[in-house]
Design a protein around this motif. Structure first.
Motif, short mmCIF file in Angstrom:
data_model
loop_
_atom_site.label_atom_id
_atom_site.label_comp_id
_atom_site.label_asym_id
_atom_site.label_seq_id
_atom_site.Cartn_x
_atom_site.Cartn_y
_atom_site.Cartn_z
N ASP A 48 53.34 65.51 18.26
CA ASP A 48 52.21 65.67 17.52
C ASP A 48 51.55 64.51 17.56
OD1 ASP A 48 53.59 63.27 14.57
OD2 ASP A 48 54.07 63.50 16.39
N ARG A 49 49.60 64.65 16.76
CA ARG A 49 48.28 64.68 16.50
C ARG A 49 48.46 63.27 15.60
NH1 ARG A 49 43.64 66.16 18.37
NH2 ARG A 49 44.37 68.64 19.36
N TRP A 50 48.11 62.29 16.07
CA TRP A 50 48.19 61.11 15.05
C TRP A 50 46.44 61.52 14.75
CZ3 TRP A 50 50.47 57.04 19.32
CH2 TRP A 50 51.94 57.20 18.64
N PRO A 51 46.40 60.72 13.70
CA PRO A 51 44.91 60.54 12.98
C PRO A 51 44.55 59.00 14.06
CG PRO A 51 46.02 60.65 11.43
CD PRO A 51 47.44 60.52 12.86
N VAL A 52 42.83 59.11 14.39
CA VAL A 52 42.79 57.49 14.58
C VAL A 52 41.56 57.74 13.90
CG1 VAL A 52 41.48 57.39 16.74
CG2 VAL A 52 43.25 58.60 17.10
N GLU A 53 40.92 56.02 13.36
CA GLU A 53 39.62 55.80 13.19
C GLU A 53 39.21 54.81 13.78
OE1 GLU A 53 38.96 54.22 8.67
OE2 GLU A 53 40.17 52.22 9.76
N LEU A 54 37.94 55.25 13.89
CA LEU A 54 37.26 53.62 15.03
C LEU A 54 35.76 53.73 13.87
CD1 LEU A 54 35.59 57.59 16.92
CD2 LEU A 54 37.72 55.88 17.59
N ARG A 55 35.97 52.36 14.76
CA ARG A 55 34.98 51.07 13.87
C ARG A 55 33.54 51.04 15.29
NH1 ARG A 55 35.41 45.82 9.63
NH2 ARG A 55 33.03 46.76 9.02
N TYR A 56 32.40 50.93 15.14
CA TYR A 56 31.46 51.19 16.09
C TYR A 56 31.24 49.35 15.12
CZ TYR A 56 27.02 50.93 18.21
OH TYR A 56 25.56 51.18 18.83
N MET A 57 30.84 48.41 15.42
CA MET A 57 29.87 47.19 15.31
C MET A 57 29.01 46.64 16.23
SD MET A 57 33.75 45.28 13.52
CE MET A 57 32.50 44.21 12.69
N THR A 58 28.01 46.03 15.59
CA THR A 58 26.74 45.32 16.79
C THR A 58 26.90 43.60 15.83
OG1 THR A 58 25.74 46.18 14.70
CG2 THR A 58 25.81 47.17 17.02
N GLU A 59 26.95 42.77 17.02
CA GLU A 59 26.93 40.92 16.44
C GLU A 59 25.52 41.08 17.55
OE1 GLU A 59 29.19 37.14 17.96
OE2 GLU A 59 29.71 38.86 19.71
N PRO A 60 24.52 40.50 16.60
CA PRO A 60 23.51 40.14 17.14
C PRO A 60 23.02 39.33 18.41
CG PRO A 60 24.11 39.90 14.54
CD PRO A 60 24.83 39.66 15.14
N ALA A 61 22.33 39.76 19.14
CA ALA A 61 22.15 38.04 20.04
C ALA A 61 21.36 36.34 19.29
CB ALA A 61 20.77 38.10 20.80
N LEU A 62 21.84 35.31 20.31
CA LEU A 62 22.02 34.60 19.63
C LEU A 62 20.30 34.26 19.76
CD1 LEU A 62 24.88 32.09 21.04
CD2 LEU A 62 24.66 33.36 18.96
N LYS A 63 19.64 32.73 18.84
CA LYS A 63 18.59 32.10 18.98
C LYS A 63 18.83 31.27 19.86
CE LYS A 63 17.31 32.07 14.11
NZ LYS A 63 17.07 31.34 11.82
N GLY A 64 19.59 30.85 20.17
CA GLY A 64 19.14 29.81 21.76
C GLY A 64 20.00 30.10 22.19
N PRO A 65 20.36 29.37 23.57
CA PRO A 65 21.14 29.65 24.74
C PRO A 65 22.89 29.35 24.21
CG PRO A 65 20.88 27.02 24.79
CD PRO A 65 19.80 28.29 23.62
N ALA A 66 23.69 30.16 24.41
CA ALA A 66 25.40 30.51 24.29
C ALA A 66 25.95 29.69 24.51
CB ALA A 66 25.89 31.90 24.79
N PRO A 67 27.01 28.95 23.67
CA PRO A 67 27.56 27.60 23.63
C PRO A 67 29.12 28.02 25.20
CG PRO A 67 27.48 28.13 21.86
CD PRO A 67 26.91 29.21 22.38
N GLY A 68 29.38 27.07 25.78
CA GLY A 68 30.34 26.99 27.24
C GLY A 68 31.51 27.18 26.61
N GLU A 69 32.43 28.04 27.50
CA GLU A 69 33.50 28.06 27.19
C GLU A 69 33.94 26.81 27.11
OE1 GLU A 69 37.46 29.61 29.57
OE2 GLU A 69 36.10 29.52 30.38
#
Length: 473
Positions: A169-190
């Motif tokens: 049978d057909r299943w309902p699906v909910e989608l969510r689209y989100m955005t994450e802004p860029a950083l001001k400085g360099p990104a932290p490393g792992e």
């Protein structure tokens, strides 16, 4: 205090007719409720081809998928922002699924067909028990990447996997689209290897237990914080909770099913495989931890999870349990009970949820723009201590506002009435002086009253009605 951001991130309950038609509401008291989509979710119809794929903007959407069906949606992305798109499959309670076969796959592709990063691929792991299942994919911006860094059109591909032996049978699906802004400085490393311990600490047992009522999904999840929480869950039901986890913190959770008297009989098994499951998702609805369900045979049973510390650099990790712990915000807990557990808990089971946050909150990276969904505020922590959803907190806030407004209006009315009374008394006194003085051309009587004038005693009605209004009676 509950901010507009907190309310928006926790809205619950299907309101629109189209949404109600797609996601049926809860039935009777003994019937597990279905997943409640966001009330502001828009209905969208994905297509099999990118040519006519519908465009979506950041927000929530509803669609549906048949077994084996694949749908596409179009995004327009810049070259600075990281984008996340999740899909939640919400089969009705009681639907049968195939372990490790039925599930969802989500991917983001650019206009040349290149897949941006890895697919989000999740499968059922609770026997034939159906429950809401979420997967996500991202177009990530980073100096360590060379593909999918340009601005332009992108496509989200969502596929429901499964075989013919499962429900078609057909299943309902909910989608969510989100955005994450860029950083001001360099990104932290792992984070370096060994920078944190993966040894699971004991769950909190001190303090009084608080009552809470879990939600049907991400949109109406109950807010919980550090401590012990109690709820009731029906066989075949799934309940959702959310915890604010800040930068540097680790989430430590235990969900316990209590002991129960076995309902034995001829041919009745006292063992339930895959009876009880605990799953965690990050703020973008990305799977964090999905251990196999635990079995149950009448003795108390516990499901556990312990996460890595929240760190921006975790997104660089190849560890599927570490990579999702990439931002602060509301983390979601999903607890499911197998329908077969009805042999022990026909009317529902008492559930104990123990929540702990290891480590103090640390300053996070500096985003170039507000990143509301990827942060924790004092209002979030305050809400988590109550066990309420954001919608319930909003309703309580409205009631407090109405109460305070009523008190303020009442005080203003009393002040106005008091001023009116004083003015009336002054007018009355002035009128009395004019009456008791000699009238022009009239002889004064005894006591200075004009001839035939009776003294005013407040009862004879000889004074102007306006002078009498507001006088004490």
């Amino acid at each position: 205090m509950v901010t507009r951001r907190t309310i928006r991130r926790g809205l619950a309950g299907p309101l629109a007719f189209g949404v109600l038609a797609l996601f049926p509401g809860a039935a009777g008291a003994a019937t597990p409720p279905t997943y409640a989509p966001a009330p502001d979710a828009e209905e969208v119809k994905g297509t099999s081809s990118t040519f006519d794929a519908p465009k979506i903007a950041p927000g929530l959407y509803t669609d549906s998928l048949e077994r084996g069906e694949e749908k596409r949606y179009q995004l327009t992305l810049d070259g600075r922002t990281t984008a996340y798109v999740s899909a939640v499959a919400a089969p009705p309670p009681g639907t049968e699924v195939e372990d490790y076969t039925d599930g969802l796959t989500v991917s983001v592709q650019d206009s040349s067909g290149t897949t941006c990063g890895s697919d989000g691929d999740v499968r059922y792991r609770g026997g034939r028990t159906a429950y809401p299942l979420a997967a996500y994919a991202a177009r990530r911006i980073g100096n360590d990447l060379s593909e999918c860094q340009h601005a332009g059109p992108y496509y989200v591909v969502v596929k429901r996997s499964g075989q013919a032996t499962a429900a078609s049978d057909r299943w309902p699906v909910e989608l969510r689209y989100m955005t994450e802004p860029a950083l001001k400085g360099p990104a932290p490393g792992e984070p370096g290897e060994g920078s944190w311990s993966s040894a699971t600490p004991a769950a909190p047992t001190g303090g009084a237990k608080k009552s809470v009522r879990g939600g049907t999904g991400f949109n109406d999840a109950a807010s919980v914080g550090k401590g012990q929480w109690t709820d009731r869950i029906l066989p075949g039901e799934t309940r959702f909770y959310r915890v604010p986890v800040d930068w540097g913190q680790q989430l430590n959770v235990s969900a316990e099913l209590p002991s129960s008297r076995r309902k034995e009989g001829v041919g009745v098994s006292t063992f339930v495989a895959n009876a009880f499951g605990l799953t965690a998702y990050n703020p973008a609805r990305g799977l964090v931890s999905a251990g196999d369900f635990v079995s149950y045979e009448g003795k108390q049973t516990e499901a556990r999870l312990f996460t890595a510390p929240v760190n921006y650099g975790n997104r660089l990790s190849d560890d599927e349990a570490v990579s999702p712990m990439r931002f602060a915000g509301w983390y979601y807990l999903e607890v499911s009970l197998n329908p077969d557990a009805a042999k022990f808990f026909k009317k529902g089971a008492d559930l104990t949820l123990r929540v702990d946050l290891k480590g103090a909150a640390k300053p996070g990276p500096q985003y170039a723009q507000p990143a509301a969904d990827f942060s924790v505020t004092p209002e979030d922590r305050e809400l988590a201590a109550t066990g309420r959803t954001a919608t319930e907190a909003e309703h309580a806030g409205h009631l407090r506002t109405v109460g305070f407004t009523g008190i303020g209006v009442g005080a203003l009315l009393l002040a106005g009435l008091g001023g009116w009374t004083v003015a009336a008394r002054r007018r009355a006194a002035a009128g009395a002086t004019a009456v008791t003085g000699p009238a022009a051309g009239a002889p004064a009587g005894r006591g200075g009253r004009a001839a035939g004038q009776q003294p005013y005693d407040g009862r004879s009605g000889s004074q102007n009605a306006g002078q009498e209004f507001g006088r004490p009676r």
